[in-house]
Design an enzyme around this catalytic site. Structure first.
Site, short mmCIF file in Angstrom:
data_model
loop_
_atom_site.label_atom_id
_atom_site.label_comp_id
_atom_site.label_asym_id
_atom_site.label_seq_id
_atom_site.Cartn_x
_atom_site.Cartn_y
_atom_site.Cartn_z
N TYR A 33 9.09 27.59 -10.50
CA TYR A 33 9.04 28.15 -11.86
C TYR A 33 10.45 28.32 -12.40
O TYR A 33 10.74 27.94 -13.55
CB TYR A 33 8.31 29.49 -11.82
CG TYR A 33 8.30 30.24 -13.13
CD1 TYR A 33 7.51 29.81 -14.19
CD2 TYR A 33 9.09 31.38 -13.30
CE1 TYR A 33 7.49 30.50 -15.40
CE2 TYR A 33 9.08 32.07 -14.50
CZ TYR A 33 8.29 31.64 -15.55
OH TYR A 33 8.29 32.31 -16.75
N GLU A 55 2.77 37.47 -20.67
CA GLU A 55 3.78 38.52 -20.60
C GLU A 55 3.14 39.87 -20.89
O GLU A 55 3.53 40.89 -20.31
CB GLU A 55 4.92 38.25 -21.59
CG GLU A 55 5.78 37.03 -21.26
CD GLU A 55 6.58 37.18 -19.98
OE1 GLU A 55 6.65 38.30 -19.43
OE2 GLU A 55 7.14 36.17 -19.52
N TRP A 63 6.10 39.78 -12.32
CA TRP A 63 5.75 38.48 -12.89
C TRP A 63 5.13 37.56 -11.86
O TRP A 63 4.24 36.77 -12.18
CB TRP A 63 6.97 37.83 -13.53
CG TRP A 63 6.67 36.45 -14.03
CD1 TRP A 63 7.15 35.27 -13.55
CD2 TRP A 63 5.75 36.10 -15.08
NE1 TRP A 63 6.61 34.21 -14.24
CE2 TRP A 63 5.75 34.69 -15.18
CE3 TRP A 63 4.94 36.85 -15.93
CZ2 TRP A 63 4.97 34.02 -16.12
CZ3 TRP A 63 4.16 36.17 -16.86
CH2 TRP A 63 4.18 34.77 -16.94
#
Length: 259
Positions: A33, A55, A63
């Site tokens: 990522y 988000e 995350w």
């Protein structure tokens, strides 16, 4: 042979010798990522909507938790197609609350459905979500220089994220506080927060410059950096423009900007 030279705080050298930002650690999913997605400019409305929604789901969580569930979220929310999600009713909400593969938070689920409707309104008004979002790109004078670990530790929100958050809320969006919006800006390339010395920083900066060049060529040569994406050019048109005007970078532009 591993380079023994000490790295600045916030950078990590991996087993293959590459250097990246500290937060990616050694989790293969997180490293991928970081190296292939985070910070790379996005102009596709569906992906932008997805990133902003995720988000919001991340609020109060890490995350990596959301990233591990991203494919499940995509399956559950019809690929984050705003038109589809905006039509969800109580039956879909109940099904989502029963889906153990996603984060089952009624408030965040209902906010995603609400935000899909607000996204459609925004697209109608501005032509695309990309036009609207890229209009909040901060000027270089508002950015830390250099981008260091210490600077990012203090930068959980910014003037631009507060402005974007405030405008989204005025339009009826939910779960779009300035910290959430700043994380979105980092993820979709509105800012480049790869640290100085990170192996991805220069690549991301080059991609951002490519986007700016495409915008400049759409208008006129003296348009300053950081202009709003306006004038009737939608996301697909921007990619088409880059194909016509920057042919040597076609594969990079079309694959990396669309993700």
């Amino acid at each position: 042979m591993t380079d023994p030279t000490p790295l600045p705080v916030g950078l990590a050298r991996r087993s293959d010798g590459s250097v990246g930002c500290w937060w990616a650690g050694d989790d293969p999913l997180y490293v991928t990522y970081h190296d292939t997605e985070w910070g790379r400019p996005v102009v596709d409305d569906t992906r932008l909507f997805e990133k902003l929604c995720l988000e919001g789901f991340q609020a109060g969580l890490s995350w990596i938790t959301v990233l591990r569930k991203r494919e499940a979220f995509r399956d559950a929310f019809d690929g984050f197609d705003p038109t589809s999600v905006a039509a969800y009713g109580e039956a879909e909400i109940s099904a989502l609350l029963d889906d153990a593969t996603i984060i089952r938070h009624r408030g965040k689920i209902e906010a995603t459905i609400n935000n899909a409707g607000r996204c459609l309104e925004l697209q109608e008004q501005h032509g695309s979500l990309a036009h609207y979002v890229w209009g909040f790109e901060p000027p270089a004078s508002d950015r830390p220089s250099p981008v260091t670990h210490a600077a990012l530790r203090e930068l959980t929100e910014s003037a631009a994220s507060r402005a974007l958050s405030r405008d989204l809320k005025q339009r009826g969006w939910r779960f779009v506080g300035p910290t959430t919006v700043y994380a979105f800006m980092q993820a979709m390339g509105l800012v480049n927060d790869h640290l100085e010395g990170c192996g991805q920083r220069a690549t991301v900066e080059r991609l951002r410059a490519l986007l700016t060049d495409a915008i400049r060529l759409r208008f006129r040569a003296d348009v300053p950096v950081g202009i709003s994406l306006s004038g009737g050019l939608d996301s697909s048109g921007l990619v088409a423009l880059a194909k016509q005007t920057i042919p040597t970078s076609l594969s990079t532009f079309t694959t990396e900007y669309r993700e």
